[in-house]
Design a protein around this motif. Structure first.
Motif, PDB file in Angstrom:
ATOM      1  N   TRP A   3       0.844  -1.211   0.000  1.00  6.45           N
ATOM      2  CA  TRP A   3       0.000   0.000   0.000  1.00  6.45           C
ATOM      3  C   TRP A   3       0.875   1.255   0.000  1.00  6.45           C
ATOM      4  CZ3 TRP A   3      -5.162   0.523  -0.700  1.00  6.45           C
ATOM      5  CH2 TRP A   3      -5.695   1.791  -0.505  1.00  6.45           C
TER       6      TRP A   3
ATOM      7  N   GLN B 138      -2.339  -0.548  -4.956  1.00  4.39           N
ATOM      8  CA  GLN B 138      -3.463  -0.564  -4.019  1.00  4.39           C
ATOM      9  C   GLN B 138      -4.287  -1.844  -4.161  1.00  4.39           C
ATOM     10  OE1 GLN B 138      -5.436   3.100  -4.992  1.00  4.39           O
ATOM     11  NE2 GLN B 138      -3.904   4.383  -3.961  1.00  4.39           N
TER      12      GLN B 138
ATOM     13  N   ALA C  27      -2.351  -4.619  -2.558  1.00  4.11           N
ATOM     14  CA  ALA C  27      -2.410  -4.523  -1.094  1.00  4.11           C
ATOM     15  C   ALA C  27      -3.719  -5.119  -0.564  1.00  4.11           C
ATOM     16  CB  ALA C  27      -2.270  -3.073  -0.658  1.00  4.11           C
TER      17      ALA C  27
END
Length: 535
Positions: free
Chosen positions: A366, A506, A509
């Motif tokens: 992230w 993202q 993550a």
């Protein structure tokens, strides 16, 4: 005076029990690790060696990126073939012979790749190299588990060190090798190391008798169905976007064929008396959860490394050597956590180490989404090192958890399944993320171009400054204006690409958070379970 390695007696009820021969006071199995580890590093590096070399290969062989895709496809098909053979070959010729034969195939394939005159032959030779590579990495997992029954965390840490560590260090090594006379150096590099390992392991690995007195027939039907399904998978990843996805009849044809082949393969493996892959292992909840977590973790690991290399070498236009140097702290960080795992790890804390590592990978991935066109190389190296340190905590306990309380036959079958669940998710994830990044970047690029009108005054100031700069460098007014527009367009496109990278990180993550949830569902072994408590 050289001391001969005298074979220790092997109990008749366990013909693959590790022997304890020594050479000048050094246990034989420690020498086995020393002999095998360089080969594992090569196996790991081979998978990503060609990332930086791709444009050089395409140019020298007068090809294009679309034909180069099929070179990657041949590599994957070869790896899948080699990985799926371990159970049959172990029962037929033993682990030692399987490993040595796989290493010889890998060596000859590497030499053939280095001398390939065109893209078609490079695809064939990469298939051969991938076949040997798949046999090596799958067999080593079973060998290490057999050789170190009392130090399995350390043994698997050594396995992970070679295979995964090689993926991270590959850009650094390939950056150096590409600067040698030709990109072919990345293949020549494999040959002497693998050849020396063939000689050493031929003498050091213990001879293990075939597991079956009555030799079972090879599951050719299962192999054909598996390769057919993988081929449909690759065809979809390479061509669906060009065909327009579900708007094309070819999309539905390939999808239907792929689903039919996959279902046929699964059904065949369950009804076959001697299956290519023992899918009945998925009836063990611990194994099923571990394989699912490993697939997600491997998808994240290999995709993050690939995106980082593209971010630095292509978008940020770093020199190849600089790209490798930025990744070096990650190499050291992962090596450190693997060493601590081998030294301090116990059977009771495997789940805790796994969960902490997965959480660290999720947070690190992230945080990688904060990288942009202005991020300093120091911070990129620092973030990547923290992420790699967390990754070093994951693989060893995960593999150990999945294989606890399994028979030697199940270990061999599970090794093939786990390695297939390494290469296939990594391949699919890389290609899907590549498609996503391209589409996301193009979309953001179009949005930014449309926003130039309200932001015209500052944009015009920048353009005029660039025109003045290029004029001072000796360009004429028309050429200076055109160069300024090209530079602004390149910057805008790179900015949009980095935005797509951020979105990809993202997504990865969030995938890792799913792996954390699955890891929390793993049940620990009961206290009375057999096996060593110390890792």
């Amino acid at each position: 005076m050289t001391t001969r390695l005298e074979p220790a007696p092997i109990p008749s009820n366990d013909p693959i029990a590790p022997d304890v021969r020594v050479w000048h006071g050094i246990p034989r199995r420690d020498l086995v690790v020393v002999a095998i580890l360089p080969t594992l590093l090569l196996a790991g590096m081979t998978s990503t060696f060609t990332d930086l070399a791709r444009p050089f290969v395409v140019n020298e062989l007068s090809s294009d990126r679309y034909r180069y895709q099929w070179v990657l496809a041949c590599t994957l098909l070869g790896s899948v073939t080699g990985m799926s053979l371990i159970a049959w070959m172990r029962n037929r010729i033993g682990l030692k012979n399987s490993y040595v034969i796989g290493l010889i195939i890998f060596t000859l394939g590497s030499l053939a790749c280095a001398t390939a005159p065109n893209m078609e032959l490079l695809g064939v030779t990469r298939f051969v190299q991938g076949w040997g590579n798949g046999m090596v990495v799958t067999t080593v997992l079973a060998v290490f588990w057999r050789e170190f029954p009392d130090h399995r965390d350390a043994a698997i840490a050594a396995y992970v060190l070679g295979l995964y560590f090689g993926r991270i260090v590959a850009p650094s090594v390939s950056a150096y090798l590409i600067n040698l006379p030709s990109w072919r150096s990345i293949f020549y590099f494999n040959v002497p190391i693998a050849a020396i390992s063939v000689v050493l392991t031929s003498h050091l690995l213990q001879a293990d008798e075939p597991r079956e007195r009555v030799r079972a027939r090879f599951d050719f039907e299962g192999l054909v169905l598996l390769l057919g399904w993988v081929l449909c998978l690759m065809l979809g990843l390479f061509r669906f976007q060009k065909w327009g996805w579900y708007t094309s009849n070819d999309f539905w044809l390939v999808t239907a064929m792929g689903l039919a082949l996959f279902v046929s393969f699964v059904v065949h493996e369950f009804v076959c008396h001697h299956p290519l892959l023992d899918l009945r292992l998925f009836a063990i909840p611990r194994f099923t959860l571990s394989v699912a977590i490993k697939a997600l973790a491997d998808l994240c690991f290999f995709t993050v490394v690939s995106v980082l290399v593209r971010y630095m070498a292509v978008t940020r236009d770093y020199e190849r050597v600089t790209t490798g140097l930025v990744l070096l702290p990650a190499v050291a960080a992962m090596g450190t956590t693997l060493a601590l795992t081998a030294w301090l790890g116990t059977r009771d804390d495997r789940k805790a180490r796994l969960v902490v590592g997965l959480i660290g990978m999720s947070l690190g991935t992230w945080y990688l989404s904060s990288l942009d066109l202005y991020t300093d190389k120091f911070w990129t190296a620092l973030i990547t090192a923290a992420w790699a340190a967390a990754a070093g905590l994951v693989a060893s306990p995960l593999i150990c958890i999945s294989q606890e309380e399994m028979t030697p036959d199940q270990i061999a079958s599970s090794a093939g399944i786990k390695n297939l669940m390494l290469v296939l998710p990594a391949f699919v994830g890389n290609n899907l993320l590549g498609i996503f990044i391209e589409r996301r970047g193009d979309s953001h690029f179009d949005a930014m171009r449309q926003s130039f009108v309200p932001n015209r005054p500052p944009l015009e100031d920048v353009r005029l400054n660039l025109v003045d700069y290029f004029t001072l460098q000796g360009l004429g007014p028309a050429d200076a204006a055109a160069q300024a527009v090209r530079l602004l367009t390149r910057f805008t496109h790179d900015y949009a690409t980095v935005f797509a990278f951020q979105s990809a990180f993202q997504i990865l993550a969030l995938i890792m958070m799913l792996a954390v949830v699955l890891a929390c569902c793993l049940k620990p072994l009961p206290p009375q379970a057999t096996g060593p408590r110390r890792g």
